[in-house]
Design an enzyme around this catalytic site. Structure first.
Site, PDB file in Angstrom:
ATOM      1  N   HIS A  76     -10.179  28.598 -13.197  1.00 45.51           N
ATOM      2  CA  HIS A  76     -11.574  27.913 -12.744  1.00 45.51           C
ATOM      3  C   HIS A  76     -12.512  28.810 -12.314  1.00 45.51           C
ATOM      4  O   HIS A  76     -13.575  28.657 -12.805  1.00 45.51           O
ATOM      5  CB  HIS A  76     -11.134  27.427 -11.317  1.00 45.51           C
ATOM      6  CG  HIS A  76     -10.289  25.870 -11.269  1.00 45.51           C
ATOM      7  ND1 HIS A  76      -8.766  25.961 -11.055  1.00 45.51           N
ATOM      8  CD2 HIS A  76     -10.398  24.740 -11.738  1.00 45.51           C
ATOM      9  CE1 HIS A  76      -8.465  25.006 -11.168  1.00 45.51           C
ATOM     10  NE2 HIS A  76      -9.256  24.137 -11.983  1.00 45.51           N
ATOM     11  N   MET A  93     -11.030  19.627 -10.400  1.00 48.54           N
ATOM     12  CA  MET A  93     -10.249  18.720  -9.400  1.00 48.54           C
ATOM     13  C   MET A  93      -9.670  19.863  -8.282  1.00 48.54           C
ATOM     14  O   MET A  93      -8.735  19.171  -7.601  1.00 48.54           O
ATOM     15  CB  MET A  93      -8.979  17.950 -10.085  1.00 48.54           C
ATOM     16  CG  MET A  93      -9.749  17.263 -11.279  1.00 48.54           C
ATOM     17  SD  MET A  93      -8.374  15.565 -11.570  1.00 48.54           S
ATOM     18  CE  MET A  93      -7.174  16.414 -12.257  1.00 48.54           C
ATOM     19  N   MET A 100      -2.692  29.499 -16.856  1.00 53.38           N
ATOM     20  CA  MET A 100      -3.039  29.020 -15.519  1.00 53.38           C
ATOM     21  C   MET A 100      -3.315  27.567 -15.303  1.00 53.38           C
ATOM     22  O   MET A 100      -4.010  26.979 -16.271  1.00 53.38           O
ATOM     23  CB  MET A 100      -3.973  29.823 -14.852  1.00 53.38           C
ATOM     24  CG  MET A 100      -3.520  31.405 -14.630  1.00 53.38           C
ATOM     25  SD  MET A 100      -4.654  32.064 -13.561  1.00 53.38           S
ATOM     26  CE  MET A 100      -3.817  33.791 -13.646  1.00 53.38           C
ATOM     27  N   GLN A 136      -8.023   8.953 -13.855  1.00 51.25           N
ATOM     28  CA  GLN A 136      -7.298   9.590 -15.031  1.00 51.25           C
ATOM     29  C   GLN A 136      -5.967   9.882 -14.804  1.00 51.25           C
ATOM     30  O   GLN A 136      -5.221  10.542 -15.446  1.00 51.25           O
ATOM     31  CB  GLN A 136      -8.239  10.816 -15.265  1.00 51.25           C
ATOM     32  CG  GLN A 136      -8.004  11.994 -14.354  1.00 51.25           C
ATOM     33  CD  GLN A 136      -8.869  13.139 -14.578  1.00 51.25           C
ATOM     34  OE1 GLN A 136     -10.093  13.127 -14.413  1.00 51.25           O
ATOM     35  NE2 GLN A 136      -8.355  14.292 -15.000  1.00 51.25           N
TER      36      GLN A 136
HETATM   37  O1  PAF Z   1     -10.163  19.264 -16.354  1.00 50.91           O
HETATM   38  C1  PAF Z   1     -10.070  18.742 -15.053  1.00 50.91           C
HETATM   39  O2  PAF Z   1      -9.959  19.279 -14.073  1.00 50.91           O
HETATM   40  C2  PAF Z   1     -10.506  17.269 -15.089  1.00 50.91           C
HETATM   41  O3  PAF Z   1      -9.975  16.392 -16.090  1.00 50.91           O
HETATM   42  C3  PAF Z   1     -12.324  17.177 -14.974  1.00 50.91           C
HETATM   43  C4  PAF Z   1     -12.804  17.269 -16.314  1.00 50.91           C
HETATM   44  C5  PAF Z   1     -12.494  17.778 -13.742  1.00 50.91           C
HETATM   45  C6  PAF Z   1     -12.500  15.518 -14.888  1.00 50.91           C
HETATM   46  O4  PAF Z   1     -11.781  15.024 -13.641  1.00 50.91           O
END
Ligand code: PAF
Length: 285
Positions: free
Chosen positions: A37, A30, A184, A61
Site C-alpha cells: 500500500h 481497504m 505482500m 465485494q
Molecule cells: O484492492 C482493494 O483493496 C480493493 O479491491 C479496492 C480497489 C480498494 C476496492 O474496494
C-alpha cells in the site's frame, strides 16, 4: 493529513484543490497497510500534487462466506503510515454513507470478470467496479493507483475507465514482496507460521514457470508448464489450488502457447480458510 469520513466535505476539499490547479492522485484501499500500500501512496505522491487515500472495507465485494467480518483493521496505524508517506487526505467513510438504504445501482464489467478470481467469487468484481466508480466520482482524481498483485482487478478497472469514459489515468504498480518472495497482502496476517511457510509454494510455482519460459525460446506449451507447477503445489497439502492459468496480459484470455506478453496468475486456499493470489509476467520487463 486531513482525515475525513464525510462525502460532501471530501468533495469540498478536492473541488478546492482542483480549482487551485492541483492534480490529485487516488489510492483506493481497504486498510491494514503494508509496504505494498505504501508503495502505491509513494507513487501517487511522486506523480500528483495531492494524494487522497481511501480506506473503506467494501462490503459488496465480499461473498457471504468470506472474511468481511474479520478483515484486519488498524486505523491508528494506517493513519500514521499514510501520513508518513505524504498522503494529504484519508477518506474513510462509514458503509451507510457509501451505500444509502435505497442504493440499488451496480457497475458490472463483462467478460473480464468471468474467469480467474471471478469464477470463484461471484459478484466480487461488481462490488469492486461499483465502489471504484463511486470513489472516482467523489474524488475526481487525475490518476489512480492499483497494485499489480490483483492483476485481474487492475485489468477490470482499466476496462471500466475506458467503457464509462472516466478521465482518470490508471497506474499499475508492481507487486511488493517479502524477502522470501511472498507477495505482500493484508490477508497474510491470517497465516500461522507453518501456513505462511506452505503458502510460499504459490510464488515458487509461479517462479518455476517464469524460469522455464525465460530459459527457453519463449514458445512453451502452457499446459505442460501448468501441470508441473500444480505437481509442486500438491506437495504442500494445506494449500489447495483455486486456479493457475497462463493468460494474455491485455485481455486475460488463456493462451495455449506462451509467447509475447503473457502472465501466469494463481490463487490458493490455505487450510480452506485463507485465499491468497499472486502473478508473474512471463517476459523480461
Ligand atoms: O484492492 C482493494 O483493496 C480493493 O479491491 C479496492 C480497489 C480498494 C476496492 O474496494
Amino acid at each position: 493529513m486531513i482525515v475525513e469520513k464525510n462525502i460532501e466535505d471530501t468533495r469540498r476539499i478536492v473541488t478546492e484543490w482542483h480549482r487551485k490547479g492541483f492534480s490529485i492522485g487516488l489510492v483506493p484501499t481497504m486498510g491494514y497497510f503494508h509496504d505494498g500500500h505504501l508503495e502505491l501512496m509513494k507513487r501517487a505522491a511522486d506523480t500528483a500534487d495531492k494524494v487522497v487515500v481511501s480506506l473503506f472495507v467494501n462490503p459488496t465485494q465480499f461473498g457471504p462466506s468470506e472474511d468481511l467480518a474479520v478483515y484486519p483493521k488498524d486505523f491508528d496505524g494506517d493513519c500514521a503510515k499514510a501520513r508518513e508517506v505524504g498522503a494529504d487526505l484519508l477518506f474513510c467513510p462509514e458503509p451507510d454513507m457509501i451505500y444509502a438504504p435505497k442504493h440499488c445501482t451496480e457497475v458490472t464489467v463483462g467478460d473480464l470478470t468471468e474467469g480467474l478470481c471471478g469464477a470463484d467469487r461471484p459478484g466480487h468484481f461488481t462490488g469492486v467496479a461499483t465502489i471504484v466508480s463511486k470513489l472516482f466520482n467523489i474524488v475526481r482524481p487525475n490518476h489512480a493507483f492499483f497494485g499489480e498483485k490483483d492483476f485481474q482487478q487492475l485489468t477490470v478497472i482499466r476496462q471500466l475507465v475506458a467503457d464509462l469514459n472516466f478521465t482518470v489515468s490508471i497506474v499499475g504498480v508492481p507487486i511488493v514482496r517479502e524477502p522470501d518472495g511472498l507477495a505482500m497482502s493484508s490477508r497474510n496476517a491470517y497465516l500461522s507460521r507453518s501456513e505462511r511457510e506452505a503458502a510460499l509454494v504459490l510464488f515458487q510455482a509461479l517462479s518455476r514457470i517464469k524460469q522455464e519460459v525465460l530459459d527457453s525460446d519463449g514458445m512453451r506449451d502452457s499446459q505442460d508448464l501448468l501441470v508441473k507447477a500444480r505437481e509442486l503445489m500438491e506437495t504442500k497439502p494445506p494449500c489447495r489450488v483455486d486456479y493457475l492459468e497462463i493468460v494474455d496480459e491485455k485481455d486475460l484470455s488463456p493462451v495455449s502457447t506462451v509467447k509475447g506478453k503473457c502472465r501466469v496468475l494463481g490463487a490458493i486456499r490455505v487450510n480452506d480458510r485463507i485465499r491468497l493470489i499472486d502473478n508473474l509476467a512471463l517476459y523480461m520487463a
